[in-house]
Scaffold this active site. Structure first.
Site, PDB file in Angstrom:
ATOM      1  N   PHE A 178      -9.577  -4.518  -2.622  1.00 38.71           N
ATOM      2  CA  PHE A 178      -8.422  -4.005  -3.340  1.00 38.71           C
ATOM      3  C   PHE A 178      -8.197  -2.540  -2.991  1.00 38.71           C
ATOM      4  O   PHE A 178      -9.151  -1.752  -2.964  1.00 38.71           O
ATOM      5  CB  PHE A 178      -8.633  -4.089  -4.860  1.00 38.71           C
ATOM      6  CG  PHE A 178      -8.802  -5.470  -5.402  1.00 38.71           C
ATOM      7  CD1 PHE A 178      -7.704  -6.258  -5.720  1.00 38.71           C
ATOM      8  CD2 PHE A 178     -10.078  -6.002  -5.608  1.00 38.71           C
ATOM      9  CE1 PHE A 178      -7.862  -7.540  -6.233  1.00 38.71           C
ATOM     10  CE2 PHE A 178     -10.254  -7.279  -6.120  1.00 38.71           C
ATOM     11  CZ  PHE A 178      -9.146  -8.055  -6.434  1.00 38.71           C
ATOM     12  N   ASP A 179      -6.945  -2.176  -2.769  1.00 39.04           N
ATOM     13  CA  ASP A 179      -6.553  -0.775  -2.801  1.00 39.04           C
ATOM     14  C   ASP A 179      -6.572  -0.342  -4.273  1.00 39.04           C
ATOM     15  O   ASP A 179      -6.610  -1.176  -5.175  1.00 39.04           O
ATOM     16  CB  ASP A 179      -5.155  -0.633  -2.195  1.00 39.04           C
ATOM     17  CG  ASP A 179      -4.615   0.784  -2.274  1.00 39.04           C
ATOM     18  OD1 ASP A 179      -5.403   1.738  -2.191  1.00 39.04           O
ATOM     19  OD2 ASP A 179      -3.386   0.932  -2.443  1.00 39.04           O
ATOM     20  N   GLY A 180      -6.523   0.975  -4.507  1.00 36.97           N
ATOM     21  CA  GLY A 180      -6.564   1.477  -5.873  1.00 36.97           C
ATOM     22  C   GLY A 180      -5.195   1.600  -6.506  1.00 36.97           C
ATOM     23  O   GLY A 180      -4.699   0.684  -7.174  1.00 36.97           O
ATOM     24  N   ASP A 293      -0.681  -1.604  -1.170  1.00 38.86           N
ATOM     25  CA  ASP A 293       0.759  -1.404  -1.364  1.00 38.86           C
ATOM     26  C   ASP A 293       1.372  -0.590  -0.235  1.00 38.86           C
ATOM     27  O   ASP A 293       2.596  -0.417  -0.197  1.00 38.86           O
ATOM     28  CB  ASP A 293       1.029  -0.705  -2.707  1.00 38.86           C
ATOM     29  CG  ASP A 293       0.571   0.742  -2.704  1.00 38.86           C
ATOM     30  OD1 ASP A 293       1.369   1.634  -3.052  1.00 38.86           O
ATOM     31  OD2 ASP A 293      -0.595   0.989  -2.338  1.00 38.86           O
TER      32      ASP A 293
END
Length: 312
Positions: A178-180, A293
């Site tokens: 996961f990106d943050g 994103d």
């Protein structure tokens, strides 16, 4: 049987309870490589596409970007049931398709050919298939069509856009990165950055260090993964989760870690990249799926052969 073994179609598919399972919907173009067929559809129309699919209904489609992710999810179910045969907290995969039922036979046969543990298929022709997501209690939707993703998001379903690419199927366990900000966490700091620049964002983070960040679009999915992971010791878990963020560990890392602690979400590994390219570390992790994103990060991951999903 190996996860990659074809022709295990005689194995029964365990029916899942959608009120307790983690339901993930994938489109046919996310799980299989249908790029040639999609081109045929765009250039020659639906009828020619349907004829092609019917003529090739016994010819398995090649794996697509999300294929290895689905296989790894199946592996997790296997390990959970080995530990507790009565467990109902399992993954449930639903194939959602804009194919007509007439052209859907090839999709079903392809899933059976690869021994995929899928029994739910929805073929809805040219209708907006995302209207059925909530009735199936879908928690995550993966599609190769941007319109699908936007429609699902408007319906309040966590969704990501899969980019078709050649993927080397990684080994188990299931690895999810996961990106943050704007993925696991809200985009509040990104908004401050856009309005006040880097120094303003750093000042905001220092002031808010003790305040947990808001929820991002994939928080609920990550939390359910975390709940499944807790059924095992860290050494024996069939799930590994990662945070790979552009945040600076020195200036912005503490708040991220405190937020995860406040949520009760254990992450196996966290990488605070301070704006450095993510591709090399992703290549080392070899995830089954990477959520971000930022399209530049998605491109960097694709260049490394990492299965990637854009969270708008």
């Amino acid at each position: 049987l190996s996860l990659l073994s074809p022709n295990s179609s005689l194995l029964p598919v365990l029916q899942k309870d959608p009120s307790e399972a983690l339901v993930i919907a994938v489109t046919t173009r996310a799980i299989f490589n249908l790029e040639e067929e999609h081109k045929l559809y765009l250039e020659k129309g639906k009828e020619e596409y349907t004829r092609h699919q019917q003529a090739n209904q016994d010819k398995p489609l090649p794996p697509g970007t999300a294929f290895a992710f689905v296989q790894a999810v199946q592996y997790v179910n296997k390990k959970i049931l080995e530990s507790n045969p009565a467990e109902k907290d399992l993954f449930d995969i639903l194939v959602l398709s804009n194919n007509s039922p007439e052209s859907g036979i090839r999709i079903i046969n392809s899933a059976k050919h690869y021994g995929l543990e899928i029994s739910k298929f929805c073929f809805v022709s040219d209708e907006d298939s995302t209207q059925y997501l909530k009735s199936h209690r879908v928690k995550l939707f993966l599609s190769a069509d941007r319109t699908d993703v936007c429609n699902a998001l408007r319906r309040g379903v966590s969704s990501a856009l899969i980019f078709q690419q050649e993927v080397q199927a990684p080994s188990t366990p299931l690895r999810v990165v996961f990106d943050g900000d704007a993925v696991l966490f809200s985009d509040e700091t990104d908004q401050v950055f856009r309005e006040r620049g880097l120094e303003g964002a750093l000042q905001y983070e220092r002031a808010m260090e003790a305040v947990p960040m808001g929820e991002g679009p994939l928080k609920a999915f990550a939390m359910h993964l975390g709940k499944m992971r807790k059924k095992f010791s860290q050494e024996k878990s069939p799930i590994r989760t990662y945070l790979v963020t552009a945040r600076s560990g020195r200036d912005m890392g503490i708040r991220a870690i405190k937020t995860l602690r406040e949520w009760g979400l254990a992450i196996d590994e966290a990488f605070f990249m301070d704006g450095a390219p993510k591709g090399p570390i992703l290549s080392q992790i070899q995830p089954h799926i990477f959520f971000d994103d930022g399209l530049h990060n998605i491109q960097g991951a694709q260049d490394m052969g990492v299965p990637s999903a854009w969270v708008p």
